[in-house]
Design a protein around this motif. Structure first.
Motif, PDB file in Angstrom:
ATOM      1  N   ARG A  14       0.840  -1.202   0.000  1.00  0.00           N
ATOM      2  CA  ARG A  14       0.000   0.000   0.000  1.00  0.00           C
ATOM      3  C   ARG A  14       0.873   1.248   0.000  1.00  0.00           C
ATOM      4  NH1 ARG A  14      -2.824  -3.028  -1.484  1.00  0.00           N
ATOM      5  NH2 ARG A  14      -4.513  -4.203  -0.523  1.00  0.00           N
ATOM      6  N   LYS A  15       0.232   2.377  -0.281  1.00  0.00           N
ATOM      7  CA  LYS A  15       0.897   3.683  -0.237  1.00  0.00           C
ATOM      8  C   LYS A  15       1.714   3.811   1.055  1.00  0.00           C
ATOM      9  CE  LYS A  15      -0.805   8.433  -0.776  1.00  0.00           C
ATOM     10  NZ  LYS A  15      -2.063   9.090  -1.207  1.00  0.00           N
ATOM     11  N   GLY A  16       2.960   4.186   0.928  1.00  0.00           N
ATOM     12  CA  GLY A  16       3.803   4.378   2.104  1.00  0.00           C
ATOM     13  C   GLY A  16       4.581   3.142   2.533  1.00  0.00           C
ATOM     14  N   ASP A  17       4.219   1.957   2.017  1.00  0.00           N
ATOM     15  CA  ASP A  17       4.966   0.740   2.371  1.00  0.00           C
ATOM     16  C   ASP A  17       6.313   0.714   1.654  1.00  0.00           C
ATOM     17  OD1 ASP A  17       2.892  -0.198   3.910  1.00  0.00           O
ATOM     18  OD2 ASP A  17       2.085  -1.540   2.358  1.00  0.00           O
ATOM     19  N   ALA A  18       7.307   0.108   2.304  1.00  0.00           N
ATOM     20  CA  ALA A  18       8.617  -0.004   1.666  1.00  0.00           C
ATOM     21  C   ALA A  18       8.724  -1.281   0.837  1.00  0.00           C
ATOM     22  CB  ALA A  18       9.713   0.016   2.727  1.00  0.00           C
ATOM     23  N   VAL A  19       9.488  -1.213  -0.247  1.00  0.00           N
ATOM     24  CA  VAL A  19       9.809  -2.379  -1.076  1.00  0.00           C
ATOM     25  C   VAL A  19      11.315  -2.331  -1.311  1.00  0.00           C
ATOM     26  CG1 VAL A  19       9.569  -3.413  -3.373  1.00  0.00           C
ATOM     27  CG2 VAL A  19       7.557  -2.444  -2.236  1.00  0.00           C
ATOM     28  N   VAL A  20      12.016  -3.421  -0.965  1.00  0.00           N
ATOM     29  CA  VAL A  20      13.459  -3.446  -1.222  1.00  0.00           C
ATOM     30  C   VAL A  20      13.714  -4.106  -2.571  1.00  0.00           C
ATOM     31  CG1 VAL A  20      15.615  -4.593  -0.542  1.00  0.00           C
ATOM     32  CG2 VAL A  20      14.339  -3.247   1.135  1.00  0.00           C
ATOM     33  N   ILE A  21      14.548  -3.459  -3.381  1.00  0.00           N
ATOM     34  CA  ILE A  21      14.885  -3.978  -4.706  1.00  0.00           C
ATOM     35  C   ILE A  21      16.382  -4.290  -4.728  1.00  0.00           C
ATOM     36  CG2 ILE A  21      14.831  -3.505  -7.187  1.00  0.00           C
ATOM     37  CD1 ILE A  21      12.662  -1.352  -6.602  1.00  0.00           C
ATOM     38  N   TYR A  22      16.709  -5.545  -4.986  1.00  0.00           N
ATOM     39  CA  TYR A  22      18.109  -5.977  -5.025  1.00  0.00           C
ATOM     40  C   TYR A  22      18.321  -6.633  -6.381  1.00  0.00           C
ATOM     41  CZ  TYR A  22      22.399  -8.264  -3.225  1.00  0.00           C
ATOM     42  OH  TYR A  22      23.703  -8.686  -3.003  1.00  0.00           O
ATOM     43  N   LEU A  23      18.567  -5.798  -7.380  1.00  0.00           N
ATOM     44  CA  LEU A  23      18.666  -6.279  -8.754  1.00  0.00           C
ATOM     45  C   LEU A  23      19.883  -5.673  -9.447  1.00  0.00           C
ATOM     46  CD1 LEU A  23      14.989  -5.894 -10.115  1.00  0.00           C
ATOM     47  CD2 LEU A  23      16.258  -8.044  -9.973  1.00  0.00           C
ATOM     48  N   PRO A  24      20.468  -6.407 -10.386  1.00  0.00           N
ATOM     49  CA  PRO A  24      21.527  -5.819 -11.223  1.00  0.00           C
ATOM     50  C   PRO A  24      20.878  -4.942 -12.298  1.00  0.00           C
ATOM     51  CG  PRO A  24      21.079  -8.052 -11.923  1.00  0.00           C
ATOM     52  CD  PRO A  24      20.174  -7.792 -10.743  1.00  0.00           C
ATOM     53  N   MET A  25      21.661  -4.472 -13.262  1.00  0.00           N
ATOM     54  CA  MET A  25      21.141  -3.545 -14.266  1.00  0.00           C
ATOM     55  C   MET A  25      20.346  -4.263 -15.363  1.00  0.00           C
ATOM     56  SD  MET A  25      21.481  -0.449 -13.436  1.00  0.00           S
ATOM     57  CE  MET A  25      21.670   0.688 -14.807  1.00  0.00           C
ATOM     58  N   LEU A  26      19.240  -4.842 -14.954  1.00  0.00           N
ATOM     59  CA  LEU A  26      18.275  -5.398 -15.895  1.00  0.00           C
ATOM     60  C   LEU A  26      17.209  -4.327 -16.095  1.00  0.00           C
ATOM     61  CD1 LEU A  26      17.835  -8.843 -14.110  1.00  0.00           C
ATOM     62  CD2 LEU A  26      19.234  -8.359 -16.129  1.00  0.00           C
ATOM     63  N   MET A  27      16.422  -4.440 -17.144  1.00  0.00           N
ATOM     64  CA  MET A  27      15.332  -3.474 -17.328  1.00  0.00           C
ATOM     65  C   MET A  27      14.353  -3.554 -16.165  1.00  0.00           C
ATOM     66  SD  MET A  27      14.278  -2.979 -21.161  1.00  0.00           S
ATOM     67  CE  MET A  27      13.880  -4.581 -21.736  1.00  0.00           C
ATOM     68  N   GLU A  28      14.316  -4.727 -15.538  1.00  0.00           N
ATOM     69  CA  GLU A  28      13.377  -4.922 -14.432  1.00  0.00           C
ATOM     70  C   GLU A  28      13.692  -4.010 -13.250  1.00  0.00           C
ATOM     71  OE1 GLU A  28      14.531  -7.273 -16.464  1.00  0.00           O
ATOM     72  OE2 GLU A  28      12.536  -7.600 -17.320  1.00  0.00           O
ATOM     73  N   LEU A  29      14.906  -3.469 -13.196  1.00  0.00           N
ATOM     74  CA  LEU A  29      15.240  -2.576 -12.076  1.00  0.00           C
ATOM     75  C   LEU A  29      14.507  -1.238 -12.194  1.00  0.00           C
ATOM     76  CD1 LEU A  29      16.674  -1.626  -9.558  1.00  0.00           C
ATOM     77  CD2 LEU A  29      18.852  -1.781 -10.735  1.00  0.00           C
ATOM     78  N   PRO A  30      14.677  -0.485 -13.288  1.00  0.00           N
ATOM     79  CA  PRO A  30      13.829   0.718 -13.399  1.00  0.00           C
ATOM     80  C   PRO A  30      12.340   0.388 -13.422  1.00  0.00           C
ATOM     81  CG  PRO A  30      15.213   0.421 -15.376  1.00  0.00           C
ATOM     82  CD  PRO A  30      15.710  -0.537 -14.344  1.00  0.00           C
ATOM     83  N   ILE A  31      11.960  -0.743 -13.993  1.00  0.00           N
ATOM     84  CA  ILE A  31      10.535  -1.117 -14.003  1.00  0.00           C
ATOM     85  C   ILE A  31      10.025  -1.236 -12.568  1.00  0.00           C
ATOM     86  CG2 ILE A  31       8.937  -3.044 -14.482  1.00  0.00           C
ATOM     87  CD1 ILE A  31      10.487  -3.462 -17.134  1.00  0.00           C
ATOM     88  N   ALA A  32      10.809  -1.885 -11.716  1.00  0.00           N
ATOM     89  CA  ALA A  32      10.389  -2.073 -10.321  1.00  0.00           C
ATOM     90  C   ALA A  32      10.310  -0.730  -9.584  1.00  0.00           C
ATOM     91  CB  ALA A  32      11.347  -3.031  -9.611  1.00  0.00           C
ATOM     92  N   MET A  33      11.275   0.151  -9.843  1.00  0.00           N
ATOM     93  CA  MET A  33      11.236   1.469  -9.194  1.00  0.00           C
ATOM     94  C   MET A  33       9.961   2.218  -9.587  1.00  0.00           C
ATOM     95  SD  MET A  33      15.234   2.412  -9.977  1.00  0.00           S
ATOM     96  CE  MET A  33      15.316   4.054  -9.289  1.00  0.00           C
ATOM     97  N   LEU A  34       9.687   2.214 -10.897  1.00  0.00           N
ATOM     98  CA  LEU A  34       8.518   2.948 -11.397  1.00  0.00           C
ATOM     99  C   LEU A  34       7.207   2.337 -10.910  1.00  0.00           C
ATOM    100  CD1 LEU A  34       9.918   3.497 -14.996  1.00  0.00           C
ATOM    101  CD2 LEU A  34       9.309   5.349 -13.414  1.00  0.00           C
ATOM    102  N   ALA A  35       7.187   1.002 -10.785  1.00  0.00           N
ATOM    103  CA  ALA A  35       5.962   0.336 -10.305  1.00  0.00           C
ATOM    104  C   ALA A  35       5.675   0.751  -8.863  1.00  0.00           C
ATOM    105  CB  ALA A  35       6.106  -1.179 -10.413  1.00  0.00           C
ATOM    106  N   CYS A  36       6.716   0.829  -8.051  1.00  0.00           N
ATOM    107  CA  CYS A  36       6.537   1.287  -6.670  1.00  0.00           C
ATOM    108  C   CYS A  36       6.001   2.713  -6.668  1.00  0.00           C
ATOM    109  CB  CYS A  36       7.867   1.250  -5.909  1.00  0.00           C
ATOM    110  SG  CYS A  36       8.453  -0.412  -5.569  1.00  0.00           S
TER     111      CYS A  36
END
Ligand code: WT7
Length: 690
Positions: free
Chosen positions: A167-189
């Motif tokens: 939900r809004k305000g919850d944290a999500v930790v992203i531990y990824l190398p430079m795959l497209m999925e990294l900016p995708i995950a940031m933007l999804a959050c």
């Protein structure tokens, strides 16, 4: 005050279309000093640039500091706001003597940075423009996403995250190398108002666990493995042990979403905890490709990014939405003179602030095409960067001095065999760029045609603070030149007194700017003491700096206990605490030393437990302790055996002496008579080359 400094510069000719002093240098004529070496943008470059002369810069700069509310409102209005900000535009208390430090920009405004990066650009007709070119570690492995495709991928992940309870305000930790999925995950959050915390995938399990324990994410996002150069790194194993350690500390993570990076490792080989671990590819495709935006307050948190300070515990730097959006977008546009036809490549990893502000948000807010590179810049050979530049017709290339220096050592032929004719602007970040590396970058990589934006900034500042505007000013190799709009740098002495004119001292900033960090997560007190108490009334950067007779700024490096290794910021206390965790280490003191390629190297003095003999194996296992606790990038370059450390009678380690021994400036040890035991210095010198 600063205005006066730059105004004194306005007499300089602009767009002179010549490289006067540089030519003198190439011809072997000696310069009076670096300060006199002016490198002009070509007339053509200046004419077509956003800020085409010192005069134009001054006009804009003057307005930005005299009427910040008006200046920044105009820029903010280029973005989509669900609700407009209040009349006040910004409010700040920047002075610790007047109470709690507080910075707010565009308060009352409601927006969403993901919407502004994607939907807004699609609505203006750029849906089929390439947003990301992804270049894999292996040459030939590549793919791309248009803005439409990127939005669809972001929405699918955003829907999944909502579905598992983020939900809004919850944290999500992203531990990824430079795959497209990294900016995708940031933007999804960002789309759903969740707060991402990206952890650089070179950090160890312990460092990852420490960050997870601090911010308590709902979900951790990773991948099974990655290839970097000729090595394979098993990221999922690292996450597994981090999650084990978190659980032991009472933080249990229910969902570990894992991208199957099949070019590195097959699914079946990956260790799996049923229930918790979920394959990205198994679940995400089922979700709709549209997802409503969660509108957030301009001052709502966007992300946390942990960075090193002078104590052992990393600091969770918190950035908010509105000001960060406006600031990263405008700094990107002006400092790189960005045009819609540019192809932009920044070699930084999204695990650091550069990858947040200038791989992801700044460029996408401008509707840019970004190259994301998974691999190592010298794989399969040292020409890889220029191969990529030619392949994608990169026009803006942004990198770190350490990479410039390492490629410079390999010889010009690895550069000159590529065309590089698409290049227009070069950029440098992370540490001071020495004039000889600057000149090589300028002459050899840029064929003496491309201005270099040497951007000084920090995780804390969100975006560029002191930076060339490439068409406006003649540059000086090694100087970051002048402040960006709205930034008021000041140089102070040890007593915090502002010094004017030509001087050196501590670099501070007066007054807030939209991209400034708002707090350290969970520790506002530490925010105030670290940054606002040393020199009350100012933000203290931790850097030393000088200003020359023409008003140009020259950054000289950290003045605190932070080491800058290849542009990575490492706290000496963190390395020391990793060393003393080794059962045979009694005490450790770490200092930075000059390093030809990395800028600074890590030099560790180690006192062993009574009776333990020195050995190469022990040395290796001490280095291993640091790799395991922090990550490979923090491994000490040198372990210096120390029977004792130079301490004052009150027990304080005299690092000044250790720095001199580390750099072998033995005749500059200074006064050692105040040491509790002056003989330790001779013992250390005797062991220097053991
Ligand atoms: C420290 C901040 C900002 C992105 C990368 C590092 C040093 C950074 C420059 C530059 C001289 C620089 C400073 C600063 N630094 N850019 N162009 N010239 N020094 O971010 O990890 O927050 O480190 O990097 O010492 O304080 P960071």
């Amino acid at each position: 005050n600063h205005l006066r400094h730059v105004e004194s510069m306005a007499h300089l000719p602009s767009g002179a279309g010549r490289i006067t002093r540089l030519n003198a240098l190439i011809l072997g004529e000696a310069l009076a000093s670096e300060e006199d070496d002016l490198v002009f943008p070509s007339e053509d470059f200046s004419r077509h640039s956003h800020v085409s002369s010192p005069h134009k810069y001054l006009e804009m700069y003057r307005r930005s500091v005299q009427d910040p509310a008006g200046f920044w409102s105009d820029i903010a209005s280029e973005f989509y706001w669900r609700e407009k900000w209040s009349q006040q535009v910004y409010s700040e208390n920047f002075d610790i003597r007047k109470g709690k430090i507080k910075i707010e920009w565009f308060k009352g405004g409601m927006t969403n940075i993901c919407y502004n990066c994607l939907d807004r650009n699609i609505e203006s007709g750029n849906g089929d423009k390439i947003a990301i070119y992804w270049e894999g570690n292996e040459p030939g492995l590549d793919t791309s996403l248009t803005y439409n495709q990127l939005l669809a991928r972001v929405c699918q992940l955003a829907n999944y995250l909502k579905d598992v309870g983020v939900r809004k305000g919850d944290a999500v930790v992203i531990y990824l190398p430079m795959l497209m999925e990294l900016p995708i995950a940031m933007l999804a959050c960002a789309r759903i108002g969740a707060v991402h915390s990206v952890v650089f995938a070179g950090f160890s399990a312990e460092s990852l666990a420490q960050r997870i324990i601090d911010c308590r994410p709902k979900v951790v996002i990773t991948c099974n493995a990655v290839r970097r150069g000729s090595k394979i790194i098993y990221l999922k194993d690292i996450v597994d042990s981090a999650l084990l350690e978190s659980a032991e500390n009472g933080i249990v993570i229910d969902v570990c979403l894992t991208w199957e990076n099949d070019s590195a490792m097959k699914k079946e080989m990956t260790k799996w905890m049923k229930g918790r671990d979920i394959w990205w590819q198994d679940v995400i495709l089922k979700y709709p490709v549209t997802c409503d935006v969660e509108w957030v307050d301009a001052e709502g948190p966007l992300f946390l990014l942990y960075t090193s300070g002078s104590t052992g515990k990393p600091k969770g730097v918190m950035h908010t939405t509105g000001g960060y959006m406006v600031y990263t977008a405008s700094t990107f546009k002006y400092a790189f003179d960005y045009k819609s036809t540019d192809i932009y490549w920044c070699t930084a990893d999204c695990g650091w602030i550069t990858g947040h502000s200038y791989v992801t948000y700044g460029p996408l807010l401008n509707g840019a095409t970004v190259v994301v590179f998974e691999g190592a810049p010298s794989y399969p050979d040292v020409g890889r960067c220029w191969d990529i530049v030619d392949k994608y017709k990169v026009s803006i290339f942004y990198t770190a001095p350490t990479l410039v220096r390492s490629l410079m050592r390999e010889g010009d032929e690895h550069v000159s065999r590529y065309s590089r004719k698409s290049l227009r602007v070069l950029g440098s970040v992370g540490e001071p760029i020495n004039p000889s590396a600057w000149r090589w970058f300028f002459n050899v990589v840029g064929d003496a045609r491309c201005p270099i934006s040497d951007t000084w900034w920090q995780t804390e500042t969100g975006g560029f603070m002191i930076t060339p505007l490439p068409g406006a000013w003649p540059q000086k190799p090694g100087s970051a030149t002048f402040p960006f709009f709205g930034v008021q740098p000041v140089i102070v002495d040890e007593k915090g007194v502002e010094i004017e004119g030509e001087c050196s001292g501590y670099l501070c900033v007066k007054g807030s700017w939209p991209g400034a960090f708002r707090t350290l997560y969970g520790d506002h007190r530490r925010y105030e003491t670290t940054y606002f108490s040393a020199f009350p009334g100012y933000y203290f950067s931790g850097d030393g700096c000088s200003r020359d007779k023409d008003g140009y700024y020259w950054l000289t490096g950290r003045v605190d206990d932070v080491i800058n290794v290849s542009g990575h910021r490492i706290g000496t206390a963190e390395v020391e605490s990793a060393l003393v965790s080794h059962p045979q280490c009694a005490e450790a003191a770490v200092v930075g030393v000059e390093h030809e390629v990395k800028g600074q190297g890590i030099y560790a003095f180690v006192t062993l437990v009574e009776g333990v003999p020195y050995s190469d194996d022990l040395r290796k296992s001490l280095v291993m302790a640091v790799r395991n606790q922090i990550g490979a990038f923090a491994a000490p370059d040198k372990i210096h055996w120390a029977p004792g450390l130079p301490k004052t009678r009150s027990g304080k380690i005299m690092r000044r002496i250790l720095r001199k021994i580390a750099s072998r400036q033995l005749d500059e040890l200074g006064d050692t008579s105040t040491l509790a035991d002056p003989t330790v210095v001779d013992q250390l010198i005797a062991l220097a080359d053991c």
